[in-house]
Design a protein around this motif. Structure first.
Motif, mmCIF file in Angstrom:
data_model
loop_
_atom_site.group_PDB
_atom_site.id
_atom_site.type_symbol
_atom_site.label_atom_id
_atom_site.label_comp_id
_atom_site.label_asym_id
_atom_site.label_seq_id
_atom_site.Cartn_x
_atom_site.Cartn_y
_atom_site.Cartn_z
ATOM 1 N N ASN A 26 26.415 51.381 32.663
ATOM 2 C CA ASN A 26 26.813 51.865 33.988
ATOM 3 C C ASN A 26 25.665 51.929 34.980
ATOM 4 N N THR A 27 24.439 51.667 34.508
ATOM 5 C CA THR A 27 23.298 52.049 35.328
ATOM 6 C C THR A 27 22.322 50.931 35.630
ATOM 7 N N ALA A 28 21.891 50.171 34.611
ATOM 8 C CA ALA A 28 20.777 49.251 34.816
ATOM 9 C C ALA A 28 20.943 47.971 34.012
ATOM 10 N N GLU A 29 20.392 46.877 34.562
ATOM 11 C CA GLU A 29 20.250 45.591 33.877
ATOM 12 C C GLU A 29 18.784 45.422 33.502
ATOM 13 N N GLU A 30 18.515 44.709 32.403
ATOM 14 C CA GLU A 30 17.127 44.660 31.967
ATOM 15 C C GLU A 30 16.723 43.297 31.399
ATOM 16 N N VAL A 31 15.409 43.032 31.497
ATOM 17 C CA VAL A 31 14.772 41.874 30.877
ATOM 18 C C VAL A 31 13.812 42.395 29.828
ATOM 19 N N ASN A 32 14.012 41.981 28.574
ATOM 20 C CA ASN A 32 13.140 42.381 27.480
ATOM 21 C C ASN A 32 12.261 41.221 27.042
ATOM 22 N N TYR A 33 11.100 41.569 26.510
ATOM 23 C CA TYR A 33 10.100 40.555 26.166
ATOM 24 C C TYR A 33 9.588 40.780 24.752
ATOM 25 N N VAL A 34 9.436 39.662 23.997
ATOM 26 C CA VAL A 34 8.868 39.714 22.650
ATOM 27 C C VAL A 34 7.790 38.642 22.559
ATOM 28 N N PRO A 35 6.553 39.009 22.241
ATOM 29 C CA PRO A 35 5.487 37.997 22.148
ATOM 30 C C PRO A 35 5.682 37.097 20.938
ATOM 31 N N SER A 36 5.164 35.893 21.027
ATOM 32 C CA SER A 36 5.325 34.921 19.940
ATOM 33 C C SER A 36 4.681 35.405 18.655
ATOM 34 N N SER A 37 3.627 36.215 18.779
ATOM 35 C CA SER A 37 2.923 36.702 17.586
ATOM 36 C C SER A 37 3.836 37.513 16.676
ATOM 37 N N PHE A 38 4.856 38.154 17.259
ATOM 38 C CA PHE A 38 5.775 38.950 16.444
ATOM 39 C C PHE A 38 6.537 38.068 15.468
ATOM 40 N N PHE A 39 6.957 36.895 15.908
ATOM 41 C CA PHE A 39 7.793 36.028 15.078
ATOM 42 C C PHE A 39 6.989 35.294 14.007
ATOM 43 N N ALA A 40 5.669 35.256 14.182
ATOM 44 C CA ALA A 40 4.845 34.508 13.238
ATOM 45 C C ALA A 40 4.892 35.101 11.835
ATOM 46 N N ASN A 41 5.193 36.398 11.735
ATOM 47 C CA ASN A 41 5.245 37.063 10.433
ATOM 48 C C ASN A 41 6.657 37.595 10.197
ATOM 49 N N PRO A 42 7.478 36.916 9.387
ATOM 50 C CA PRO A 42 8.855 37.373 9.144
ATOM 51 C C PRO A 42 8.931 38.756 8.522
ATOM 52 N N ALA A 43 7.835 39.248 7.974
ATOM 53 C CA ALA A 43 7.846 40.567 7.340
ATOM 54 C C ALA A 43 7.711 41.697 8.350
ATOM 55 N N ASN A 44 7.449 41.400 9.629
ATOM 56 C CA ASN A 44 7.330 42.455 10.637
ATOM 57 C C ASN A 44 8.624 43.255 10.729
ATOM 58 N N PRO A 45 8.550 44.576 10.829
ATOM 59 C CA PRO A 45 9.777 45.375 10.995
ATOM 60 C C PRO A 45 10.420 45.065 12.339
ATOM 61 N N PRO A 46 11.723 45.263 12.454
ATOM 62 C CA PRO A 46 12.417 44.927 13.699
ATOM 63 C C PRO A 46 11.880 45.715 14.897
ATOM 64 N N LEU A 47 11.863 45.078 16.048
ATOM 65 C CA LEU A 47 11.569 45.762 17.302
ATOM 66 C C LEU A 47 12.861 46.368 17.830
ATOM 67 N N ASN A 48 12.762 47.567 18.434
ATOM 68 C CA ASN A 48 13.940 48.289 18.906
ATOM 69 C C ASN A 48 13.855 48.469 20.414
ATOM 70 N N PHE A 49 14.901 48.006 21.138
ATOM 71 C CA PHE A 49 14.914 48.111 22.594
ATOM 72 C C PHE A 49 15.735 49.288 23.106
ATOM 73 N N GLY A 50 16.198 50.172 22.200
ATOM 74 C CA GLY A 50 16.625 51.492 22.616
ATOM 75 C C GLY A 50 18.090 51.737 22.874
ATOM 76 N N TRP A 51 18.931 50.703 22.994
ATOM 77 C CA TRP A 51 20.350 50.993 23.145
ATOM 78 C C TRP A 51 20.882 51.459 21.787
ATOM 79 N N THR A 52 21.565 52.610 21.723
ATOM 80 C CA THR A 52 22.354 53.220 22.773
ATOM 81 C C THR A 52 21.709 54.478 23.359
ATOM 82 N N SER A 53 20.528 54.822 22.880
ATOM 83 C CA SER A 53 19.899 56.044 23.380
ATOM 84 C C SER A 53 19.572 55.935 24.856
#
Length: 672
Positions: free
Chosen positions: A246-273
């Motif tokens: 109801n409030t805002a539209e957003e653009v999220n960004y993930v650097p390429s370095s994150f994907f280089a290691n499949p063992a990295n824990p998931p990044l969280n962009f906060g919905w639904t909080s």
């Protein structure tokens, strides 16, 4: 398309009238690549195929689930690549397509779809020229209706070719409705509100239904409706356009370095909080978010601004895009996106060295509204609105995919536009008159030794050309070459290639100088727009960009044989006069005017069926039978006799000689 209809309808009229758009630029322009599409939602190129666009259409003339059409940009023709039968319901249908980076050797490609609430990720392989379903990698049900479904499918640039990424929404239940369950978005085993990583070497005897299947892992979470996302083809960084509540539209960004290691824990962009950079405002939905949640690099408001910073625009349904990596230098590194509701296309810069802790919704700088400038460049009353996707070709050119002229538009309104460098030498072809005009838009004079016009479709009418030879040389007005005559070196009557050269030193085309290569009729009217003009400058070829004007800014539809922009009974009369005539010796463009719709050198029963198909597609199923008064599938003999009766009405275009008309009528009568 990817926001509740009520909210969108209220907000379409609430777009910001911005005074921060761009002016027309000499460095690049925007062109219409193709129109007449049926609710397109995506476009890609296949590796190794630079001449074709693969266009994902949500609907087709039978109101089926959708199809993928292959569009040949050189011949301006379509073929069906994949047709998937099923029903349409709201956001349902084919939604995404990507080709395996090794497609030329393994033939693999992947689609996402939603069929009446069933989300699916499918793997296909092209076998003997036809796609064959290999396996379904993922299948799960939406929670409510068919909003916020499975979305886009990606391979990572320069990444592991056995690693496939798929984005999906939170399942469709609105956050203020009973039954909404935030725990499903947060759950590490569910698929809702996620970006999943698939290991294509894993076995999928049955489709995965959640993230616990072998070979499936969660890369990102906390997403609401990631409607369109994209990897930066140069850096491997990932950008997501996430549609707000109801409030805002957003653009999220993930650097390429994150994907280089499949063992990295998931990044969280906060919905639904939360939504964008603020806590979710709906009572009982969420809170301020957890400390590990990532802020968007850019967000903007819906109505009044509740954000902790000034909103740079107002909208209600973001469509994510790509970082520009094409041939236009001044657009390099700019992230392009759109808002489906306010109808604008934007871009901005993001400094990828910005620390994660400093993401605050304002990190996209130099925001530009390109809409007015783009529409002006396209011309013909172009209207860029309801953008469902952006696309890239193998050269990095950026494409804009328009759904149509409404929230759920009628068929045939979809269009695709492309940003291209402004040509040094521009050629304009007038569809209505066949006139051809060449203009030097460089900042310096150009020295010419040769000019060549090509048309594989045979759309050149040499008798209607006004070449340099005898017109702009020493034997004419000398405006291009005042001291030497030019000569035509191509064969007389050649509809495919026209070439002329100087007999001495180079001629000169001055800055801004314009020469009319044909005052009219130099281009033979047809749906094919393949005219190419090249110059030789001091021994080196100089390409030009050919743009078409007239007919309301659109190419002629197939079967519009009188070229008036509509498909009516008058076109049927033209078709009848050419049916079963002798078209030998004519180019494809010439024989097209006699009803040769498939370009095989005759006008026969196959062409009749194409005409009937085209007429019904424009005027409604059954319209042809009503208009013509003949049975739906007449025999070839009946069609010949109908053509015979129409022979006395025979009228040809101005480029057909009296002898050709007589021979054609005689041949028609001989068949009766």
């Amino acid at each position: 398309m990817h926001q509740r209809l009520l909210i969108t309808a209220l907000l379409v009229a609430c777009w910001l009238v911005a005074g921060w758009g761009e002016s027309a630029r000499a460095a690049y322009t925007v062109e219409r690549v193709v129109g007449g599409l049926n609710q397109p939602v995506g476009m890609v190129q296949a590796p190794g195929d630079n001449n074709s666009l693969y266009i994902v259409e949500r609907s087709d003339t039978g109101n089926q689930l959708g199809r993928i059409r292959k569009f040949d940009m050189q011949t301006q023709t379509f073929s069906t690549f994949l047709d998937v039968a099923g029903s349409i319901n709201s956001d349902g249908g084919l939604l995404g397509l990507t080709f395996n980076p090794d497609y030329q050797t393994n033939g693999l490609f992947y689609t996402t779809s939603n069929n009446n609430g069933t989300n699916a990720l499918d793997e296909y392989k092209v076998v003997s020229g036809a796609p064959v379903l290999q396996r379904r990698l993922l299948q799960y049900q939406n929670l409510n209706n068919v909003f916020h479904t499975i979305n886009q499918v990606h391979f990572r640039p320069n990444g592991n070719n056995n690693e496939l990424f798929v984005t999906m929404g939170d399942g469709g239940t609105q956050a203020d409705e009973a039954g909404f369950n935030p725990a499903l978005i947060e759950s590490p085993s569910s698929v809702y509100g996620k970006m999943l990583r698939f290991d294509l070497t894993a076995s999928f005897p049955t489709p995965a239904t959640d993230a616990t299947h072998a070979g499936v892992s969660v890369a990102l979470t906390g997403l609401r409706n990631p409607f369109r996302s994209g990897f930066d083809r140069q850096t491997g960084d990932f950008y997501i356009g996430d549609v707000g509540f109801n409030t805002a539209e957003e653009v999220n960004y993930v650097p390429s370095s994150f994907f280089a290691n499949p063992a990295n824990p998931p990044l969280n962009f906060g919905w639904t909080s939360r939504e964008g950079t603020i806590a979710t405002t709906q009572p009982g939905v969420g809170g301020p978010g957890s400390p590990g949640d990532l802020n968007p690099i850019f967000d903007y408001a819906h109505y009044s601004n509740p954000l902790p910073h000034p909103t740079q625009l107002i909208g209600s349904s973001i469509t994510g895009g790509y970082v520009y990596r094409g041939p236009v230098a001044e657009l390099q590194g700019r992230y392009f996106f759109s808002d489906f509701s306010n109808g604008n296309v934007y871009s901005g810069n993001f400094d990828t060295s910005t620390p994660t802790a400093n993401y605050n919704g304002t990190n996209l700088t130099g925001l530009t509204n390109h809409t007015t400038a783009f529409e002006t460049a396209i011309g013909g009353g172009a209207n860029i609105q309801f953008v469902t996707s952006f696309g890239e070709d193998n050269a990095g050119n950026l494409y804009i995919v328009k759904f149509g002229n409404a929230f759920f538009p009628a068929l045939g309104q979809g269009e695709i536009f492309r940003i291209v460098p402004a040509a040094a030498i521009n050629v304009t072809v007038n569809r209505d008159t066949g006139a051809i005009t060449l203009t030097n838009n460089t900042t310096a004079a150009v020295n010419l030794t040769s000019l060549t016009i090509n048309s594989p479709f045979g759309a050149i009418n040499p008798t209607a050309l006004t070449p340099i030879t005898g017109h702009y040389d020493s034997t004419g007005n000398g405006s291009v070459d005042g001291n030497n005559p030019w000569q035509i070196t191509s064969a007389a009557g050649n509809n495919l290639t026209f070439t002329e050269v100087t007999t001495g030193d180079a001629g000169t085309l001055g800055v801004g100088q314009q020469i009319v290569l044909s005052a009219g009729g130099g281009w033979l009217k047809s749906p094919m727009q393949d005219l190419a003009i090249s110059l030789v400058v001091n021994g080196s070829p100089l390409a030009t960009t050919v743009a078409y004007a007239g007919n309301g800014g659109h190419a002629f539809n197939r079967s519009d044989l009188n070229f008036n922009g509509t498909l009516t009974a008058a076109d049927w009369a033209v078709f009848l006069t050419g049916a079963y005539t002798n078209l030998s010796g004519l180019s494809k463009a010439e024989s097209y005017a006699f009803g040769d719709l498939d370009g095989d050198g005759d006008s026969d029963f196959v062409d009749f069926r194409l005409f009937k198909q085209d007429y019904d597609a424009v005027n409604g199923v059954g319209a042809f039978v009503v208009m013509s008064g003949i049975v739906p599938e007449p025999s070839a003999t009946v069609l010949i006799c109908v053509a015979c009766m129409a022979a006395t009405l025979f009228v040809r275009s101005s480029h057909t000689s009296a002898t050709q008309r007589w021979v054609t009528v005689a041949a028609t009568r001989q068949l009766c």
